[in-house]
Motif scaffolding. Structure first.
Motif, mmCIF file in Angstrom:
data_model
loop_
_atom_site.group_PDB
_atom_site.id
_atom_site.type_symbol
_atom_site.label_atom_id
_atom_site.label_comp_id
_atom_site.label_asym_id
_atom_site.label_seq_id
_atom_site.Cartn_x
_atom_site.Cartn_y
_atom_site.Cartn_z
ATOM 1 N N THR A 226 0.768 -1.194 -0.095
ATOM 2 C CA THR A 226 -0.113 -0.178 0.214
ATOM 3 C C THR A 226 0.851 1.394 -0.207
ATOM 4 O O THR A 226 0.592 2.146 -0.791
ATOM 5 N N SER A 229 2.440 1.641 -3.392
ATOM 6 C CA SER A 229 1.258 2.300 -4.435
ATOM 7 C C SER A 229 1.120 3.619 -4.109
ATOM 8 O O SER A 229 0.888 4.408 -4.998
ATOM 9 N N ARG A 230 0.834 3.984 -2.932
ATOM 10 C CA ARG A 230 0.418 5.331 -2.568
ATOM 11 C C ARG A 230 1.727 6.384 -3.070
ATOM 12 O O ARG A 230 1.354 7.484 -3.632
ATOM 13 N N TYR A 245 -5.712 4.782 -8.462
ATOM 14 C CA TYR A 245 -5.268 3.902 -7.707
ATOM 15 C C TYR A 245 -6.095 3.299 -6.666
ATOM 16 O O TYR A 245 -6.959 3.640 -6.208
ATOM 17 N N THR A 247 -5.872 0.673 -3.292
ATOM 18 C CA THR A 247 -5.117 0.375 -1.891
ATOM 19 C C THR A 247 -6.061 -0.363 -0.955
ATOM 20 O O THR A 247 -7.301 -0.702 -1.256
ATOM 21 N N THR A 264 -8.143 -4.244 -3.035
ATOM 22 C CA THR A 264 -7.179 -4.407 -3.812
ATOM 23 C C THR A 264 -7.485 -5.502 -4.887
ATOM 24 O O THR A 264 -6.417 -6.529 -5.031
ATOM 25 N N GLU A 284 -2.833 -1.793 -6.492
ATOM 26 C CA GLU A 284 -2.394 -2.711 -5.728
ATOM 27 C C GLU A 284 -3.236 -4.009 -5.655
ATOM 28 O O GLU A 284 -4.350 -4.230 -5.841
#
Length: 606
Positions: A226, A229-230, A245, A247, A264, A284
């Motif tokens: 996470t 990804s962020r 995106y 998460t 996810t 994610e």
């Protein structure tokens, strides 16, 4: 025979990349049904015309069941053929995997196949034609018209992504900002269009050589998914890209949260890809979604595997770390030919996935002297390391400085090694997508370990004379990272609030207890949730056993469910103490803790 579960995979999955649309029938065979004596090929051929594709040397109930499910669909007009049968570690329990075209028809075929074979085994009367007719009616109801089928076929030939919403009668072509949709029903918009064939219709939506795909970065791993990804999304957004995106806490498009929760899985990925605002997708991909329904996309540009540790083993027929690695490695299997696999050279299973990638691969490592990454660098490979506290990209033997760790807030001045790993992974992902070093460093410098940018990851809240930290670390590897960070914290009294999860192995719970004793002066155990098949007493007993294995004299307590853990911990605070809540033990901590801060300002904190 007993059906334990039927689920549909809708994208590349643990069973097949080439056959994304698969039904997974989890089947328990009763002991008395294991004998095939009452069942022979002649009787099956008698009941079901065309049933002749079973390998005579491998006639067994699960294989016959899968073959029958395929045959029933074929009689209903479906073009299907893929079949795979795998026994589980449970006695007489099998996974029967077979292809479908229409999901509803495929699931019904699974049920019908079991029903028919049960009747045959029991010498009961069965009219197979009735089942076939029902499937034909179902297929007819869900079938697309010939024009729409032609449009979809043409789109696939041109490598244009296709998604069909049978409920809303909508076809989606393309991803993100290139998405085009149309409704396939005669009741609206004079569809199909008059005097226009499928090729011309598709050409009107996507003229020749026009783009239909946006860049997709897929991220998986045991820990760090996470945050990585962020961070990737932030770097892209600060460089003027609209990023969609997913998460473990929600779906975002730009700064807007469009859905809250653990998002996810493949449905969440498809939600991002069907948003016309999105320039780049950062997805994610957790183990659960991959094994449950496959991926929500057919190919990606960059795949990131942060690490693979022993977590979630024993769930969803994944019992070894090798099986876990294979499941997570699917995001590498679907890379474009010119795509990049970004893997952790310091983690065996992530590293092996990188070396086996059919596309380009790049490695990251905190230790630049790591033999594997040195071998890769010496072969002119792309890598990212921390060298003399500087995040450094190495390409064709040339070093490119990105940023000093003290200028990257999320690393806490370089004290948090697992955050540095996340930074290295994100840096490589963005660089491989074409961002310049200055663009990456700008993003790294403006990403903070806060409730806003990294919710639940090393979130530290300041009070007048003590601090509270929230981190969702929930497995041994995550706890080890927190332990190492806690060793850098200058505090005379460290209080830990922990909980266990019932579907983890005994050894995992024992290790969580031991690691807690290594980092905290006092441990508060709260087991209000996450029982997942165990009793609270069993989970807590293992945690306590683990605590005592490290320090028989360790200070700990198990509080009842009626006691709010953080409020209880605050009652035990001392000057300059550090309270750390792990494993999502608190309910809505990012909302609760600011309320305690407000009470302190009013002088009402007990």
């Amino acid at each position: 025979m007993k059906i334990l579960n039927i689920q549909a995979h809708r994208g590349p999955n643990v069973w097949s990349i080439q056959h994304p649309k698969l039904i997974q029938l989890r089947l328990e065979i009763e002991e008395e049904d294991m004998s095939l004596e009452p069942l022979n090929m002649n009787s099956l051929k008698k009941f079901i015309p065309g049933f002749s594709s079973v390998n005579q040397d491998k006639i067994d109930i699960p294989t016959v069941t899968g073959t029958l499910a395929l045959t029933l669909q074929q009689h209903a007009g479906q073009h299907v053929g893929f079949l795979y049968v795998k026994p589980t570690i449970e006695h007489n329990v099998y996974n029967v995997i077979f292809e479908y075209q229409d999901e509803e028809t495929g699931k019904e075929a699974a049920r019908f196949a079991v029903n028919i074979l049960t009747k045959i085994l029991n010498h009961s009367h069965v009219v197979v034609a009735d089942f076939i007719n029902e499937l034909k009616n179902l297929t007819l109801k869900n079938n697309l018209d010939a024009f729409t089928e032609s449009v979809i076929s043409e789109a696939k030939e041109r490598d244009i992504p296709v998604s069909v919403d049978t409920d809303e009668k909508i076809i989606q072509l393309g991803y993100g900002k290139f998405l085009k949709t149309f409704t396939y029903t005669e009741r609206k918009d004079k569809y199909p269009p008059e005097n226009q064939n499928a090729s011309n219709f598709l050409e009107s939506l996507f003229p020749k050589d026009s783009p239909s795909r946006i860049p997709i970065i897929a991220i998986t791993g045991t820990n760090g998914k996470t945050t990585t990804s962020r961070l990737i999304a932030h770097i892209l957004q600060i460089n003027d890209q609209t990023v969609g995106y997913t998460t473990s806490d929600g779906i975002y498009v730009g700064s807007e949260m469009v859905d809250k929760g653990d998002t996810t899985g493949p449905v969440s990925a498809q939600k991002v890809l069907s948003d016309k605002r999105v320039d780049v997708a950062v997805l994610e991909c957790a183990r659960g979604g991959i094994v449950r329904a496959g991926l929500g996309f057919d190919k990606c540009d960059v795949s990131v595997v942060t690490n693979i540790q022993e977590d979630h083993l024993g769930l969803s027929d994944i019992h070894t770390i090798e099986e876990l690695a294979a499941a997570k490695g699917i995001i590498i299997d679907v890379l474009k030919q010119d795509g990049y696999a970004i893997c952790n050279a310091e983690n065996k299973y992530s590293r092996e996935l990188g070396f086996h990638a059919k596309s380009n691969h790049a490695f990251f490592a905190i230790d630049g002297t790591n033999s594997w990454i040195q071998q890769h660098i010496n072969s002119a490979g792309l890598a990212c390391i921390e060298e003399q506290n500087i995040v450094t990209i190495i390409r064709d033997g040339q070093k490119i400085s990105i940023a000093h760790v003290k200028d990257i807030p999320v690393t806490f001045g370089g004290r948090v090694s697992f955050m540095i790993q996340n930074v290295l992974a994100a840096t490589l992902a963005c660089y491989s997508l074409g961002l310049k070093p200055g663009q990456i460093s700008k993003g790294l410098a403006t990403f903070f370990p806060s409730a806003e940018q990294t919710p639940g990851r090393l979130n530290i809240f300041e009070f007048n004379n003590f601090k509270v930290m929230v981190d969702f670390a929930h497995n041994p590897d995550g706890f080890r990272g927190i332990r190492d960070f806690m060793a850098t914290i200058d505090s005379p009294y460290k209080i830990g609030i922990i909980t266990g999860t019932g579907d983890r192995r005994d050894s995992d719970l024992l290790e969580l207890g031991s690691l807690s004793a290594q980092m905290f002066d006092h441990i508060i155990i709260s087991q209000r949730k996450f029982l997942r098949g165990r009793t609270a007493e069993e989970i807590v007993g293992l945690l306590i056993e683990g605590i005592k294995s490290h320090n028989p004299q360790a200070s700990y307590e198990y509080i009842p469910d009626s006691v709010e853990p953080l409020k209880h911990a605050l009652g035990k605070r001392t000057d300059n103490c550090f309270i750390c809540a792990l494993s999502d033990v608190l309910d809505k901590p990012l909302e609760m803790i600011p309320k305690f801060q407000g009470k302190e300002k009013l002088g009402k904190l007990e």
